[in-house]
Design a protein around this motif. Structure first.
Motif, PDB file in Angstrom:
ATOM      1  N   ARG A  21       0.981  -1.150   0.073  1.00  0.00           N
ATOM      2  CA  ARG A  21       0.137   0.006   0.025  1.00  0.00           C
ATOM      3  C   ARG A  21       1.032   1.268   0.086  1.00  0.00           C
ATOM      4  NH1 ARG A  21      -5.208  -0.031  -1.352  1.00  0.00           N
ATOM      5  NH2 ARG A  21      -5.965   1.818  -0.798  1.00  0.00           N
ATOM      6  N   ASP A  58      -3.676   7.257   0.198  1.00  0.00           N
ATOM      7  CA  ASP A  58      -3.104   6.020   0.028  1.00  0.00           C
ATOM      8  C   ASP A  58      -3.751   5.180  -1.295  1.00  0.00           C
ATOM      9  OD1 ASP A  58      -5.125   3.549   1.176  1.00  0.00           O
ATOM     10  OD2 ASP A  58      -5.605   5.502   1.922  1.00  0.00           O
ATOM     11  N   LYS A  59      -2.857   4.545  -1.977  1.00  0.00           N
ATOM     12  CA  LYS A  59      -3.084   3.605  -3.069  1.00  0.00           C
ATOM     13  C   LYS A  59      -2.477   2.179  -3.167  1.00  0.00           C
ATOM     14  CE  LYS A  59      -5.253   6.966  -5.165  1.00  0.00           C
ATOM     15  NZ  LYS A  59      -6.798   6.974  -5.635  1.00  0.00           N
ATOM     16  N   SER A  99      -7.481   0.894   2.914  1.00  0.00           N
ATOM     17  CA  SER A  99      -7.229   2.173   3.228  1.00  0.00           C
ATOM     18  C   SER A  99      -7.451   2.318   4.624  1.00  0.00           C
ATOM     19  CB  SER A  99      -8.423   3.252   2.259  1.00  0.00           C
ATOM     20  OG  SER A  99      -7.888   3.350   1.028  1.00  0.00           O
ATOM     21  N   ASP A 103      -4.806   4.303   7.520  1.00  0.00           N
ATOM     22  CA  ASP A 103      -5.410   5.505   8.350  1.00  0.00           C
ATOM     23  C   ASP A 103      -4.140   6.096   9.182  1.00  0.00           C
ATOM     24  OD1 ASP A 103      -7.539   5.728   6.739  1.00  0.00           O
ATOM     25  OD2 ASP A 103      -8.922   5.245   8.354  1.00  0.00           O
TER      26      ASP A 103
END
Length: 134
Positions: A21, A58-59, A99, A103
């Motif tokens: 991530r 985030d990706k 995701s 966090d």
């Protein structure tokens, strides 16, 4: 692997055996109001300034084809930025990170940047080139 541009980061993340991530914090580079004349002159030459986080995201590596994709998505937020900091999280075998998993790490990343603790991140300029700071 040396990462000299954003495409190198994507390639490295995709090559990992564990799911990744990618974490991004976009920061503006600003001159503090109480800057000295020397600091102002340096800032005009592209030196110095303060990093001010503007937004984060985030990706998964497969959600981005290139730096242009990330830049386009960032533009939707309408906040100016001069640098994007990147980091990566590794998942566990068979566990794809979400995701929600990102966090707290993103929050810590924002706080670290505010405090000037950026050594753990890769900074990229608005053209997607890795830069050396300090």
């Amino acid at each position: 692997m040396e990462i000299s541009n954003f495409d190198d980061l994507l390639s490295a993340a995709r090559a990992q055996s564990q799911p990744q991530r990618l974490l991004f914090v976009f920061a503006a580079v600003e001159l503090p109001e109480d800057a000295t004349p020397a600091q102002r002159a340096g800032f005009e030459r592209g030196e110095g300034g303060s990093l001010v986080p503007q937004m984060c995201v985030d990706k998964a590596p497969d959600e981005l084809a290139s730096f242009a994709d990330l830049k386009e998505q960032a533009a939707l937020f309408g906040k100016p930025w001069g640098m994007v900091f990147a980091a990566a999280m590794s998942g566990a075998p068979g566990k794809v990170l979400t995701s929600a998993d990102a966090d707290q790490p993103l929050e810590r990343m924002v706080e670290s940047i505010k405090q000037g603790q950026i050594a753990a991140f890769i900074p990229f300029d608005p053209q997607g080139q890795a830069v050396q700071l300090g």
